[in-house]
Design a protein around this motif. Structure first.
Motif, PDB file in Angstrom:
ATOM      1  N   ASN A   9      40.610  37.856  29.705  1.00 33.36           N
ATOM      2  CA  ASN A   9      40.886  37.993  31.126  1.00 33.36           C
ATOM      3  C   ASN A   9      42.378  38.247  31.320  1.00 33.36           C
ATOM      4  O   ASN A   9      43.174  38.101  30.391  1.00 33.36           O
ATOM      5  N   ARG A  11      44.135  36.787  33.987  1.00 29.74           N
ATOM      6  CA  ARG A  11      44.381  35.869  35.095  1.00 29.74           C
ATOM      7  C   ARG A  11      45.862  35.653  35.367  1.00 29.74           C
ATOM      8  O   ARG A  11      46.291  35.560  36.518  1.00 29.74           O
ATOM      9  N   ASP A 323      39.671  41.378  37.251  1.00 32.80           N
ATOM     10  CA  ASP A 323      40.394  41.221  35.995  1.00 32.80           C
ATOM     11  C   ASP A 323      40.856  39.782  35.786  1.00 32.80           C
ATOM     12  O   ASP A 323      41.270  39.414  34.687  1.00 32.80           O
ATOM     13  N   SER A 326      36.859  36.219  33.397  1.00 34.18           N
ATOM     14  CA  SER A 326      36.665  36.529  31.980  1.00 34.18           C
ATOM     15  C   SER A 326      35.613  37.615  31.847  1.00 34.18           C
ATOM     16  O   SER A 326      34.618  37.624  32.577  1.00 34.18           O
TER      17      SER A 326
END
Length: 388
Positions: A9, A11, A323, A326
């Motif tokens: 991911n 994050r 995005d 995950s």
């Protein structure tokens, strides 16, 4: 007991770009990730349970508040109907070749049925899925005809039952006793994290669709009966013109294409919990091209009115949301990790009670009313700016 996840991911990249709301009714806002820990078959006998509703309806509202232009992507894609006709004709043609022309080959039969027939049959699953959501044609009736057309290359009646149970899955995702996509008790108790049993389980996955549907104990619907009659007739025509070996080719292709095949990895990718707190996963990889973006599963669950061809645009318009979740980048790795890692098994899913689902879902109406007031305020502000 570590269990490395194959997901990735971004994050950290988008953490400052996501909306915040200290007064949010649901503490999971804005990504709607839970605080639960994924089930591990080495120590857990059942699914992980959550006391909230599925995340997609609320995340959809959060995304639309930031990106209302996504609603312009709603609608069907008529090219799906053409792809369905071509795919059905191709598979019947191959059935004719193996039933009437290439009658002496055995290993060639199996290899072709896996790599070509299985790949086409996996595509049928995508086409049936699009028709189920009325994305293939402008009317519900025409979409049902597209679904039946895709079923020509599958020698068992799948379309109508898939439509019925898949729509229930969207409505009651993870709800025990109501989501037909959840594993049965014997699957959880018998298979657990054993690599060989998981391999065998994935190999017989085509049968699991029938078994799980039968476990719902529902009377066949009118369209399911139509589907049975249609498939019996189409199978009879295949036998007449392609022979029994031609029908066997279709059956073998189905077994391969819905089982241990790269094009079937999305069955594991979609809702098996590879990470704590997240119950739905997308796949962003090269096989989305031939399989019509079936891997974009978070986007699909959030926006079920968007056809396959426009799902990448959903992600492109709201990257801070998708995005930050995950996601998978390889279907081969999905199968490999799921089979070989003992910390994954049939109970690697999230469940919720119908009572908890209903209580948490009541927040949706409040969120919608809140958003309507917000939109009205925005419109008034815009009008004041114009007046000034």
């Amino acid at each position: 007991m570590s269990n490395p996840s194959p997901t990735v991911n971004q994050r950290d990249k988008y953490k400052d770009k996501l909306p915040t709301d200290p007064k949010a009714l649901d503490s999971r806002f804005p990504l709607y990730l839970g605080d639960w820990v994924k089930s591990d078959p080495r120590k857990d006998d059942d699914l992980t349970m959550d006391n909230m509703d599925e995340p997609h309806m609320k995340r959809k509202l959060a995304i639309l508040k930031e990106h209302p232009e996504i609603e312009k992507l709603y609608g069907h894609d008529s090219r799906t109907s053409l792809v369905t006709i071509v795919a059905a004709a191709a598979q019947v043609y191959f059935a004719y070749l193996f039933g009437r022309v290439w009658t002496d080959t055995f290993w060639g039969f199996l290899v072709f049925a896996y790599f070509v027939g299985g790949s086409i049959t996996a595509l049928y699953g995508v086409l049936i899925h699009e028709a189920t959501h009325n994305h293939a044609a402008p009317t519900v009736f025409l979409n049902k005809l597209v679904g039946l057309t895709a079923n020509i290359g599958i020698p068992v009646p799948i379309y109508a039952s898939f439509r019925r149970y898949h729509l229930e899955h969207h409505t009651y995702q993870g709800v025990i006793g109501m989501d037909p996509d959840l594993p049965l008790e014997w699957e959880k108790k018998l298979i657990r994290g054993n690599a060989f049993l998981k391999l065998l389980w994935l190999f017989i996955y085509p049968a699991m669709y029938v078994i799980r549907g039968a476990a719902m104990k529902k009377t066949p619907s009118t369209w399911e009966i139509y589907n049975i009659i249609f498939t019996v007739c189409s199978d009879a025509l295949v036998v007449k013109f392609c022979g029994w070996r031609g029908l066997l080719y279709l059956g073998t292709s189905l077994w391969f294409g819905y089982g241990l095949h790269p094009g079937a990895a999305h069955f594991v990718q979609e809702h098996y919990t590879f990470d704590d707190g997240q119950e739905t996963y997308s796949y962003y990889g090269i096989l989305n091209k031939p399989y019509m973006n079936i891997g974009l599963h978070n986007e699909h669950h959030d926006f079920t009115k968007v056809a396959w061809s426009r799902l990448p645009q959903v992600r492109a318009l709201a990257p801070e949301f998708y995005d930050s979740l995950s996601y998978h980048t390889s279907w081969l790795l999905v199968h490999w990790k799921f089979i070989t890692e003992p910390g994954y098994g049939p109970q690697s899913r999230l469940g919720r009670s119908v009572e908890d689902h209903k209580v948490a879902r009541k927040q949706v109406g409040k969120l919608r009313r809140k958003d309507e007031h917000a939109y009205e305020g925005m419109a008034l502000d815009e009008q004041k700016a114009k007046d000034e």
